[in-house]
Design a protein around this motif. Structure first.
Motif, PDB file in Angstrom:
ATOM      1  N   HIS A  46      33.577  17.681  57.152  1.00  0.00           N
ATOM      2  CA  HIS A  46      35.202  17.350  56.433  1.00  0.00           C
ATOM      3  C   HIS A  46      34.757  16.317  55.425  1.00  0.00           C
ATOM      4  O   HIS A  46      35.642  15.534  55.138  1.00  0.00           O
ATOM      5  N   ALA A  47      33.314  15.681  55.090  1.00  0.00           N
ATOM      6  CA  ALA A  47      32.775  14.501  54.408  1.00  0.00           C
ATOM      7  C   ALA A  47      33.548  14.402  53.201  1.00  0.00           C
ATOM      8  O   ALA A  47      34.204  13.510  52.300  1.00  0.00           O
ATOM      9  N   PHE A  48      33.907  15.603  51.917  1.00  0.00           N
ATOM     10  CA  PHE A  48      34.888  15.929  50.867  1.00  0.00           C
ATOM     11  C   PHE A  48      35.648  16.022  51.159  1.00  0.00           C
ATOM     12  O   PHE A  48      36.311  17.207  51.343  1.00  0.00           O
ATOM     13  N   GLY A  49      36.771  15.934  49.913  1.00  0.00           N
ATOM     14  CA  GLY A  49      37.660  16.017  49.859  1.00  0.00           C
ATOM     15  C   GLY A  49      38.105  16.153  48.216  1.00  0.00           C
ATOM     16  O   GLY A  49      36.917  16.095  47.839  1.00  0.00           O
ATOM     17  N   GLY A  50      39.105  16.097  47.871  1.00  0.00           N
ATOM     18  CA  GLY A  50      39.643  15.695  46.592  1.00  0.00           C
ATOM     19  C   GLY A  50      39.326  15.115  45.686  1.00  0.00           C
ATOM     20  O   GLY A  50      38.644  15.061  44.512  1.00  0.00           O
ATOM     21  N   ASP A  51      38.755  13.953  46.448  1.00  0.00           N
ATOM     22  CA  ASP A  51      38.062  12.504  45.669  1.00  0.00           C
ATOM     23  C   ASP A  51      36.691  12.701  45.310  1.00  0.00           C
ATOM     24  O   ASP A  51      36.364  12.717  44.064  1.00  0.00           O
ATOM     25  N   SER A  52      35.985  13.901  46.604  1.00  0.00           N
ATOM     26  CA  SER A  52      34.532  13.526  46.119  1.00  0.00           C
ATOM     27  C   SER A  52      35.198  14.760  45.321  1.00  0.00           C
ATOM     28  O   SER A  52      33.870  14.859  44.131  1.00  0.00           O
ATOM     29  N   VAL A  53      34.934  15.966  45.074  1.00  0.00           N
ATOM     30  CA  VAL A  53      35.259  16.551  43.538  1.00  0.00           C
ATOM     31  C   VAL A  53      35.844  16.020  41.994  1.00  0.00           C
ATOM     32  O   VAL A  53      34.755  16.424  41.799  1.00  0.00           O
ATOM     33  N   GLU A  54      36.536  15.855  42.193  1.00  0.00           N
ATOM     34  CA  GLU A  54      37.168  14.992  41.708  1.00  0.00           C
ATOM     35  C   GLU A  54      36.198  14.151  40.570  1.00  0.00           C
ATOM     36  O   GLU A  54      35.356  14.079  39.646  1.00  0.00           O
ATOM     37  N   VAL A  55      35.502  13.316  41.582  1.00  0.00           N
ATOM     38  CA  VAL A  55      34.291  12.510  41.111  1.00  0.00           C
ATOM     39  C   VAL A  55      33.180  13.000  40.554  1.00  0.00           C
ATOM     40  O   VAL A  55      32.288  12.897  39.839  1.00  0.00           O
ATOM     41  N   ALA A  56      32.823  13.853  41.924  1.00  0.00           N
ATOM     42  CA  ALA A  56      31.689  14.467  40.959  1.00  0.00           C
ATOM     43  C   ALA A  56      31.752  14.687  40.106  1.00  0.00           C
ATOM     44  O   ALA A  56      30.799  15.083  39.081  1.00  0.00           O
ATOM     45  N   ARG A  57      32.890  16.377  39.618  1.00  0.00           N
ATOM     46  CA  ARG A  57      32.967  16.101  38.229  1.00  0.00           C
ATOM     47  C   ARG A  57      32.687  15.872  37.132  1.00  0.00           C
ATOM     48  O   ARG A  57      31.831  16.030  35.968  1.00  0.00           O
ATOM     49  N   THR A  58      33.616  14.647  37.605  1.00  0.00           N
ATOM     50  CA  THR A  58      33.874  13.512  36.285  1.00  0.00           C
ATOM     51  C   THR A  58      31.859  13.057  35.902  1.00  0.00           C
ATOM     52  O   THR A  58      31.288  12.237  34.941  1.00  0.00           O
ATOM     53  N   PHE A  59      31.121  13.138  37.206  1.00  0.00           N
ATOM     54  CA  PHE A  59      29.693  12.256  37.398  1.00  0.00           C
ATOM     55  C   PHE A  59      28.795  13.079  36.615  1.00  0.00           C
ATOM     56  O   PHE A  59      28.576  12.859  35.923  1.00  0.00           O
ATOM     57  N   ALA A  60      29.533  14.849  36.796  1.00  0.00           N
ATOM     58  CA  ALA A  60      28.380  15.826  35.879  1.00  0.00           C
ATOM     59  C   ALA A  60      28.993  15.648  34.498  1.00  0.00           C
ATOM     60  O   ALA A  60      27.833  16.267  33.342  1.00  0.00           O
ATOM     61  N   LEU A  61      29.573  15.175  34.174  1.00  0.00           N
ATOM     62  CA  LEU A  61      30.091  15.901  33.137  1.00  0.00           C
ATOM     63  C   LEU A  61      29.438  14.086  31.965  1.00  0.00           C
ATOM     64  O   LEU A  61      29.016  14.390  31.024  1.00  0.00           O
ATOM     65  N   HIS A  62      29.366  13.225  32.533  1.00  0.00           N
ATOM     66  CA  HIS A  62      28.570  12.264  31.610  1.00  0.00           C
ATOM     67  C   HIS A  62      27.129  12.434  32.621  1.00  0.00           C
ATOM     68  O   HIS A  62      26.590  11.859  31.193  1.00  0.00           O
ATOM     69  N   ALA A  63      26.582  12.587  33.726  1.00  0.00           N
ATOM     70  CA  ALA A  63      25.106  12.846  33.868  1.00  0.00           C
ATOM     71  C   ALA A  63      25.029  13.807  32.397  1.00  0.00           C
ATOM     72  O   ALA A  63      23.970  13.750  32.115  1.00  0.00           O
ATOM     73  N   ALA A  64      25.544  14.877  32.175  1.00  0.00           N
ATOM     74  CA  ALA A  64      24.869  15.725  31.456  1.00  0.00           C
ATOM     75  C   ALA A  64      25.033  15.496  30.020  1.00  0.00           C
ATOM     76  O   ALA A  64      23.702  15.505  29.023  1.00  0.00           O
ATOM     77  N   ALA A  65      25.417  14.556  29.872  1.00  0.00           N
ATOM     78  CA  ALA A  65      25.148  13.870  28.211  1.00  0.00           C
ATOM     79  C   ALA A  65      24.349  12.813  28.026  1.00  0.00           C
ATOM     80  O   ALA A  65      23.295  12.557  27.210  1.00  0.00           O
ATOM     81  N   LEU A  66      24.392  11.803  29.397  1.00  0.00           N
ATOM     82  CA  LEU A  66      23.345  11.506  29.633  1.00  0.00           C
ATOM     83  C   LEU A  66      21.837  11.914  29.307  1.00  0.00           C
ATOM     84  O   LEU A  66      21.228  11.148  29.148  1.00  0.00           O
TER      85      LEU A  66
ATOM     86  N   LEU B 288      20.206   4.149  31.645  1.00  0.00           N
ATOM     87  CA  LEU B 288      18.794   5.232  31.545  1.00  0.00           C
ATOM     88  C   LEU B 288      18.637   5.573  30.337  1.00  0.00           C
ATOM     89  O   LEU B 288      17.621   6.164  29.972  1.00  0.00           O
ATOM     90  N   LEU B 289      19.158   5.291  28.872  1.00  0.00           N
ATOM     91  CA  LEU B 289      18.812   5.218  28.103  1.00  0.00           C
ATOM     92  C   LEU B 289      17.738   4.500  27.373  1.00  0.00           C
ATOM     93  O   LEU B 289      16.503   4.829  26.416  1.00  0.00           O
ATOM     94  N   ALA B 290      17.472   3.930  28.117  1.00  0.00           N
ATOM     95  CA  ALA B 290      15.666   3.331  27.852  1.00  0.00           C
ATOM     96  C   ALA B 290      14.601   3.643  28.593  1.00  0.00           C
ATOM     97  O   ALA B 290      13.357   3.139  27.996  1.00  0.00           O
ATOM     98  N   LEU B 291      14.878   4.953  29.309  1.00  0.00           N
ATOM     99  CA  LEU B 291      13.940   5.750  29.838  1.00  0.00           C
ATOM    100  C   LEU B 291      13.131   6.641  29.804  1.00  0.00           C
ATOM    101  O   LEU B 291      14.810   7.079  28.624  1.00  0.00           O
ATOM    102  N   GLY B 292      12.882   7.623  29.438  1.00  0.00           N
ATOM    103  CA  GLY B 292      12.628   9.066  29.222  1.00  0.00           C
ATOM    104  C   GLY B 292      13.136  10.377  30.433  1.00  0.00           C
ATOM    105  O   GLY B 292      13.500   9.580  31.379  1.00  0.00           O
TER     106      GLY B 292
END
Length: 565
Positions: free
Chosen positions: A373-393, A238-242
């Motif tokens: 019932h697709a989203f469990g604790g793993d979904s929430v945890e990964v989504a939270r982590t992903f959002a933190l990285h996504a914001a910085a990116l 992503l750093l190579a993209l606008g």
């Protein structure tokens, strides 16, 4: 006599209890021989004598002497059977424990599940086994995780699927459904096909449950490792993209790594509204020109309150079309007091505020279309982590884009500069060549710039350049581009435009400048025009030379508009 025999048999049981499980049958004949002539003889099964059982299996028989008390020997046989079963259970536990130990750190090995299945099938004498993966609320067999002959898979009931999600095994007449349950919602399972009449003891289920739990934890570890590696790759890419180009691949990666995800969208905040910048599977025609107010996204759609919003806490909704009310949107400036129609097709949604330094920069929607019932604790945890990285990116990408944009922007007029012109000319020439389209170029020179600059000062000269840039930009059509080429010169690229039409655009520019003055002096430009015709093979450097030459001819002829080339 019987009492004396009972005492001696109790002594034998005590001695057997001190032995390892596999030694019981070996030492039993010797210990019985020591109790005297009224002892039973240990023989192979099949003769109809008093059976010695290990679980349901008859492993030996006791042939009694004439007149032997049957009740005493049956009690003794039951005691030996209990020792045999305890020993067999202990040995089985040790074997399964060794199998479980092989899991640690080996989850990347795709053949590991097959080896676990093979071990269990062999240990319990089963017909076969099949590894399963939960996709969209349905259990799908994995071809590489098949052992023996598991046969046709059963149709799982809603209750059985619910138990699986909660990490509970399901015992059926035809087999055992065993979840690989770690910390989170179960997404992998094993189906073991049993022969008719196979019983599962609580001890067996405990052993298998412990092994399955270890397997579940290992696979969760592997998934977490893969998610982190994916985020690192994403960062490099992503750093190579606008910023604009980064939205779609960012969403695609979110759908790959967040468990249970099927579709999704990314809303980016622009001032006081949120606008769709990426979507997958959703009908983009439905989302185009749609904006939401901050209040609609934060208070109605997200709905967890200001504190959770500011902390970036993920929110899970089940069937949001039924539970969300009062959310409206604006399409092309028209307010619509309703949910978007596609929301009613969503079974579950994870919504995550994407924060950077305490400010919500975007909102990530991850959807399941089939399984509520697709989203469990793993979904929430990964989504939270992903959002933190996504914001910085996203912020870093946007910052790099701003730096790149600044390098292509003229500070005085705010127009793209010569570097931007060179890049755009190459793109437009390539497009015209590929699609057989016309392309024209205008080169403008401020005719009286020296008079203004020398007579009124540099500030007036700067003002003249700013006004000319604004006038030219205002006279152009959508898709046309104006650049400050350098000094007192400007360039205009006109895609899909032949030379004759370019002359008309040049005339509009002169008209736009007619009423403009700086310090009482009129603004005037000399324009050189060069263009190609549809189907002509364009050459960027040649087009620039021709337009420049046309501009200088016009200067010599003291005309504001050069003859068409």
């Amino acid at each position: 006599m019987a009492h004396t025999l009972d005492g001696r048999l109790a002594t034998v049981l005590t001695a057997l209890g001190r032995l390892a499980g596999e030694e019981v049958l070996t030492r039993l004949p010797v210990l019985l021989a020591d109790i005297g002539p009224d002892a039973a003889e240990v023989v192979l099964p099949g003769a109809g004598h008093v059976p010695l059982r290990c679980g349901e299996e008859v492993v030996r028989e006791l042939r009694l002497p004439p007149g032997a008390p049957l009740g005493s020997w049956r009690l003794f046989a039951a005691g030996v059977g209990a020792l045999l079963e305890t020993g067999a259970g202990r040995a089985r536990a040790e074997r399964l424990h060794r199998l479980t130990e092989r899991l640690a750190g080996q989850g990347e090995d795709l053949d590991l599940v097959s080896r676990i299945l093979e071990g269990v099938v062999t240990e319990f004498g089963l017909r076969g086994a099949q590894g399963l993966r939960d996709r969209c609320g349905t259990l799908h067999p994995e071809a590489r995780w098949r052992v023996g002959d598991p046969g046709a898979l059963p149709e799982w009931s809603a209750a059985e699927r619910s138990a699986l999600r909660e990490g509970q095994p399901t015992v059926r007449e035809d087999g055992l459904l065993l979840p690989l349950a770690g910390r989170w919602r179960t997404r992998l399972a094993m189906w073991f096909t049993a022969p008719p009449g196979r019983a599962w003891s609580p001890h067996d289920l405990d052993l298998l449950g412990a092994m399955a739990h270890a397997a579940g934890l290992e696979f969760e570890r592997v998934q977490l490792t893969r998610h982190m590696a994916a985020l690192l790759r994403l960062q490099e890419n992503l750093l190579a993209l606008g910023a604009e180009a980064a939205y779609q691949p960012l969403l695609e990666e979110a759908l790959r790594v967040i468990p249970g995800a099927e579709t999704g969208s990314l809303l980016v905040r622009e001032g006081g509204v949120f606008r769709y910048r990426a979507a997958i599977v959703h009908d983009m025609a439905e989302l185009r020109d749609v904006t939401f107010t901050l209040e609609d996204v934060r208070d109605r759609w997200y709905g967890l309150g200001l504190e959770a919003w500011a902390a970036g806490v993920p929110r899970v909704l089940v069937r949001p079309g039924q539970g969300v009310h009062g959310t409206s949107y604006t399409r092309a400036g028209v307010w619509v007091d309703a949910l978007l129609p596609s929301v009613y097709g969503i079974a579950a949604n994870v919504g995550v505020p994407v924060l950077y330094r305490g400010e919500v920069y975007a909102f990530l929607n991850i959807d399941a279309r089939h399984d509520p019932h697709a989203f469990g604790g793993d979904s929430v945890e990964v989504a939270r982590t992903f959002a933190l990285h996504a914001a910085a990116l996203l912020r870093e990408t946007a910052q790099r884009a701003r730096i790149e944009e600044a390098a292509r922007t003229d500070v005085l007029t705010g127009l793209p500069n010569r570097r931007a012109f060179t890049e755009s000319l190459a793109r437009q020439v390539a497009a015209a060549r590929r699609y057989g389209q016309a392309l024209s170029l205008l080169v403008l020179d401020v005719s009286n710039f020296k008079t203004i600059n020398d007579g009124l000062g540099h500030a007036a000269g700067d003002e003249a350049l700013v006004q000319i840039g604004a006038a030219v930009a205002g006279a152009l059509r959508t898709g046309d581009e104006v650049f400050r080429w350098g000094g007192d010169e400007f360039a205009v690229l006109l895609p899909h435009t032949a030379a004759a039409e370019a002359g008309v655009v040049a005339g509009r520019i002169q008209t736009a400048l007619h009423a403009r003055q700086v310090g009482g002096l009129p603004l005037h430009v000399t324009i050189g025009v060069a263009g190609t015709t549809p189907g002509e093979d364009p050459d960027g450097e040649a087009l620039l030379r021709r337009a420049d030459a046309a501009m200088y001819r016009a200067k010599r002829e003291e005309k504001g508009l050069a003859p068409l080339v």
